[in-house]
Enzyme design. Structure first.
Site, PDB file in Angstrom:
ATOM      1  N   ILE A  94      36.205  33.016  45.284  1.00  0.00           N
ATOM      2  CA  ILE A  94      37.015  32.483  44.847  1.00  0.00           C
ATOM      3  C   ILE A  94      38.054  33.248  43.612  1.00  0.00           C
ATOM      4  CG2 ILE A  94      37.613  30.700  43.390  1.00  0.00           C
ATOM      5  CD1 ILE A  94      34.544  29.545  43.619  1.00  0.00           C
ATOM      6  N   CYS A  95      37.139  34.043  43.099  1.00  0.00           N
ATOM      7  CA  CYS A  95      37.660  35.136  42.254  1.00  0.00           C
ATOM      8  C   CYS A  95      39.221  35.043  42.958  1.00  0.00           C
ATOM      9  CB  CYS A  95      37.023  36.074  41.443  1.00  0.00           C
ATOM     10  SG  CYS A  95      36.157  35.205  40.561  1.00  0.00           S
ATOM     11  N   PRO A  96      39.176  36.280  44.196  1.00  0.00           N
ATOM     12  CA  PRO A  96      40.172  37.102  44.328  1.00  0.00           C
ATOM     13  C   PRO A  96      41.586  36.132  44.918  1.00  0.00           C
ATOM     14  CG  PRO A  96      38.575  36.801  46.131  1.00  0.00           C
ATOM     15  CD  PRO A  96      38.119  36.363  44.710  1.00  0.00           C
TER      16      PRO A  96
END
Length: 176
Positions: A50-52
Site C-alpha cells: 500500500i505504501c508506494p
C-alpha cells in the site's frame, strides 16, 4: 498522539533527497523550511504494497502542495539506506520530489504518538503544520487502509483561507 494546537516536535533526520550520486542524502529538520507549511506523512515500512501507492501519489501532487507554499515530507522508521534502496528499485519512487525522512530510532514517531501499539511501525498518519510549527490537522489510518491524498490538499486550502469552510468545501467555493 499529538493533535491540533500542539507544536510539531523538533527533529533532525537523515533523508533521501535524490538518487544522484553524491547527493542522495541530506539532514532535514523541523526548521529546514522556514515560513512554509509542512505536510508530514508517515507510512508503516518500505518494500510493502500500500505504501508506494500513497508515496507516489504525494509525489504526483507535490507541485500542488508547493504552489500552496507547503513542503511535503514523507517518513517511516526505515533507515535512509533502506529508503534509498527502495527508491532505486521501485519505478514509481525513483523521481520523488520530496525528502524521505529516516526515523529509524523512532524518535519522531514516538514524539508524534503514531507508532502502532503491537507492530512497532508508523500508522498511516498525516499532519499539516503551519509556518509557526503548530499542528493544524491530523489524519490517521490503520495499517491496512491507504489514505486519500486529495484530502490534505483540500484541508490545506481551507486552513489557508482563514475563513469558515463548510462540509465538502473545495478551493474556489464560498466560505461561511
Amino acid at each position: 498522539m499529538l493533535t491540533i494546537g500542539d507544536h510539531v516536535p523538533s527533529f533532525n533526520l537523515k533523508s533521501v533527497v535524490s538518487l544522484e550520486k553524491g547527493k542522495e542524502f541530506a539532514d532535514v529538520s523541523d526548521r529546514s523550511y522556514p515560513g512554509k507549511w509542512l505536510v508530514l506523512f508517515a507510512w508503516p515500512m518500505d518494500f510493502t504494497f500500500i505504501c508506494p501507492t500513497e508515496i507516489a501519489e504525494f509525489g504526483k501532487r507535490e507541485r500542488d502542495f508547493s504552489d500552496r507554499d507547503a513542503q511535503v515530507l514523507g517518513m517511516s522508521t526505515d533507515s535512509h539506506y533502506v529508503h534509498h534502496a527502495w527508491r532505486t528499485h521501485h519505478d514509481d519512487l525513483r523521481s520523488l520530489p520530496f525528502p524521505m525522512l529516516a526515523d529509524n530510532r523512532q524518535e519522531l514517531s514516538k514524539a508524534l504518538g503514531i507508532l502502532h501499539k503491537t507492530e512497532g511501525v508508523c500508522l498511516r498518519a498525516t499532519f499539516i503544520v503551519d509556518p509557526e510549527g503548530i499542528i493544524r490537522w491530523v489524519e490517521v489510518n490503520d495499517l491496512d487502509v491507504g489514505r486519500s491524498v486529495p484530502e490534505p490538499q483540500r484541508v490545506l486550502d481551507g486552513l489557508q483561507t482563514g475563513e469558515l469552510c463548510p462540509c465538502n468545501w473545495q478551493k474556489g467555493d464560498k466560505t461561511l
